[in-house]
Scaffold this active site. Structure first.
Site, PDB file in Angstrom:
ATOM      1  CG  ASP A  44       1.015   8.163  -2.504  1.00 30.47           C
ATOM      2  OD1 ASP A  44       1.861   7.713  -2.104  1.00 30.47           O
ATOM      3  OD2 ASP A  44       1.058   8.725  -3.688  1.00 30.47           O
ATOM      4  CG  LEU A  55      -1.589   1.349   1.651  1.00 26.23           C
ATOM      5  CD1 LEU A  55      -2.675   0.717   2.460  1.00 26.23           C
ATOM      6  CD2 LEU A  55      -0.923   2.269   2.684  1.00 26.23           C
ATOM      7  CE1 TYR A  63       2.318   3.716 -10.660  1.00 22.74           C
ATOM      8  CE2 TYR A  63       3.792   5.644 -11.162  1.00 22.74           C
ATOM      9  CZ  TYR A  63       3.646   4.349 -10.820  1.00 22.74           C
ATOM     10  OH  TYR A  63       4.614   3.618 -11.262  1.00 22.74           O
ATOM     11  CD  GLU A  68       6.724  11.677  -5.663  1.00 20.66           C
ATOM     12  OE1 GLU A  68       6.579  10.838  -6.466  1.00 20.66           O
ATOM     13  OE2 GLU A  68       6.941  11.345  -4.686  1.00 20.66           O
ATOM     14  NE  ARG A  81       4.898  11.058  -9.301  1.00 22.41           N
ATOM     15  CZ  ARG A  81       6.032  11.132  -9.920  1.00 22.41           C
ATOM     16  NH1 ARG A  81       6.320  11.034 -11.397  1.00 22.41           N
ATOM     17  NH2 ARG A  81       6.998  11.239  -9.021  1.00 22.41           N
TER      18      ARG A  81
HETATM   19  C1  FRU Z   1       3.826   9.206  -3.960  1.00 21.71           C
HETATM   20  C2  FRU Z   1       4.218   8.922  -5.487  1.00 21.71           C
HETATM   21  C3  FRU Z   1       3.029   9.721  -6.226  1.00 21.71           C
HETATM   22  C4  FRU Z   1       2.550   8.556  -7.302  1.00 21.71           C
HETATM   23  C5  FRU Z   1       2.278   7.441  -6.575  1.00 21.71           C
HETATM   24  C6  FRU Z   1       2.770   5.788  -7.293  1.00 21.71           C
HETATM   25  O1  FRU Z   1       4.281   8.318  -3.117  1.00 21.71           O
HETATM   26  O2  FRU Z   1       5.237   8.515  -5.933  1.00 21.71           O
HETATM   27  O3  FRU Z   1       3.647  10.642  -6.743  1.00 21.71           O
HETATM   28  O4  FRU Z   1       1.486   8.956  -8.089  1.00 21.71           O
HETATM   29  O5  FRU Z   1       3.396   7.492  -5.399  1.00 21.71           O
HETATM   30  O6  FRU Z   1       2.341   5.101  -6.409  1.00 21.71           O
END
Ligand code: FRU
Length: 471
Positions: free
Chosen positions: A36, A34, A96, A218, A164
């Site tokens: 985000d 698991l 993602y 991010e 993203r």
């Molecule tokens: C942050 C991240 C996000 C990305 C996701 C991929 O932890 O790197 O930027 O969308 O995790 O699982």
């Protein structure tokens, strides 16, 4: 793909269920990996908590999609059917992170479709598609077909392929989307898009600091609370400065000044959580107008480990925390529903250096009336030392490579430790500072010793009740 997730869950669930490090009152994956929290919202009374999920692989490399829990009260949860799979041309190498936005009695979801093109690419400036994709729901459990809204060519021309984690907000009858981004020159920033219909988005502006602050930002979250705009984000590539930025990647926020339809300015960056295991937090406003934050109790690319990998799972989410703004500083404290988990109250007036054994790791420990300086020894080998306005948390072998982290803080009046079978969330002065970490010791290591006399109250905490949507 849906079936692959179910097969992995059936294959590994017994192993995960037997693990004495599984958590009692934190959301964790049924099996596998698991990361985000995604798509957090409350819709018609029900809270939805989606999360990055890779059930086939506790290291999180294979087939990442979205898992899903729902709850009415943060005590009873439904493990809903998994919501999103990396199974189409617009997300084939990972569905993602993304978010939810409620409008016109629907939940609108925005997420990142990760595409890796085949070839000799660096996958930073070339070879990767990072798309903004969309789907919606009228009930929170059935979802429309996903569709693409933005592709790399829709981003400013100086962007790398790393764009993203869309998050939406509404202001003055317009909708805005923030995206985390890395420029071709490796400068972290936030892109802001605008829309009037939630489907067609135009680039508006970008936000960054005057001096470069990392190469990539991010998981941005721009919102207003208590009439103040705040931008939460996770910068990567920031150098450690004394006791700040001690983790591989950072988490924190900027107070934002100015107006969205004019110009926005970022104030200094403040860390949200100083522990070893906190990243990618996301917030939402619930129907009681509380601003609630949930974070990933983990981090990518860490130099330490989680021994649960051998039992086919890794990582969890933090407790939901209610945010308050005090003098332009965010305070975080577990939402009041957490109190409903309490049972067996113990009150202890602890003598200096007296060893006290409590019942279970699944508990809440409140400590006050401490001396000006002190050391708390907790569990097998966690040490919390406060001296010269510096709080130092160190871990021994139970940290599996986690060593020392610091928080500068003027004075400490009280400490609340939310301890679970393999985690600690520590709140200083009712959330002025927080510290989150995983910890791996034995069930018999339930002990505390403090170098100062103090008053302690302990509540054992019941486990969440989780039922499966489909059998
Ligand atoms: C942050 C991240 C996000 C990305 C996701 C991929 O932890 O790197 O930027 O969308 O995790 O699982």
């Amino acid at each position: 793909m849906k079936q692959k997730y179910i097969d992995a869950e059936n294959k590994y669930k017994d192993l995960v269920e037997k693990d004495h490090w599984r958590l009692n009152y934190h959301l964790m994956p049924k099996v596998g990996w698991l990361n985000d929290p995604n798509g957090l919202c409350q819709f018609n009374g029900i809270y939805h908590i989606f999360y990055q999920y890779a059930p086939e692989d506790p290291k999180g490399v294979k087939n990442k999609g979205w898992g899903h829990y729902s709850t009415k009260d943060f005590i009873h949860f439904i493990r809903e059917d998994n919501a999103l799979f990396p199974d189409s041309e617009i997300d084939k190498n990972g569905a993602y992170s993304g978010s939810a936005f409620i409008e016109n009695n629907q939940i609108h979801f925005y997420y990142t479709g990760n595409i890796k093109f085949k070839g000799e690419y660096d996958y930073i400036n070339d070879g990767r598609g990072h798309y903004v994709n969309y789907f919606s729901s009228k009930d929170g459990i059935h979802f429309t077909k996903k569709k693409n809204l933005l592709k790399n060519e829709d981003y400013p021309s100086d962007m790398s392929c790393h764009v993203r984690d869309p998050k939406i907000f509404k202001k003055n009858h317009h909708y805005y989307m923030v995206l985390g981004a890395r420029t071709k020159e490796s400068v972290g920033c936030i892109l802001i898009y605008q829309s009037d219909d939630l489907h067609n988005w135009q680039y508006k502006t970008r936000l960054t600091t005057k001096e470069k602050f990392g190469y990539m930002w991010e998981c941005p979250d721009l919102f207003e609370f208590d009439h103040q705009k705040v931008l939460i984000t996770c910068p990567q590539g920031v150098e450690q400065v004394e006791y700040q930025y001690e983790n591989v990647y950072q988490n924190g926020y900027f107070i934002v000044n100015g107006e969205i339809d004019d110009c926005l300015y970022l104030d200094e960056f403040k860390q949200l959580d100083h522990g070893f295991d906190f990243y990618a937090p996301q917030t939402f406003e619930d129907e009681q107008e509380r601003r609630i934050l949930i974070g990933w109790m983990g981090l990518p690319d860490i130099p330490y480990t989680n021994p649960t990998i051998k039992n086919q799972w890794q990582h969890a989410l933090t407790l939901p925390r209610e945010l308050k703004l005090v003098d332009q500083k965010i305070y975080q404290y577990p939402i009041q529903e957490t109190k409903k988990l309490r049972k067996n109250h113990q009150i202890i007036n602890l003598k200096q250096n007296e060893l006290y054994h409590y019942q279970t790791h699944s508990c809440e420990i409140h400590i006050e009336q401490l001396d000006k300086e002190f050391t708390i020894n907790l569990r097998k080998d966690v040490k919390i030392n406060y001296q010269n306005h510096l709080l130092t948390v160190s871990m021994g072998t139970s940290g599996y490579g986690r060593d020392t982290r610091h928080i500068k803080i003027n004075s400490i009046e009280e400490i609340d430790i939310f301890s679970d079978m393999s985690s600690l969330e520590i709140f200083i002065n009712k959330g002025e500072e927080t510290f989150t970490a995983r910890v791996y010791d034995e069930e018999s290591d339930t002990q505390i010793k403090v170098s100062s006399q103090c008053h302690i109250e302990i509540y054992d905490l019941k486990a969440y009740q989780i039922i499966e949507r489909s059998k």
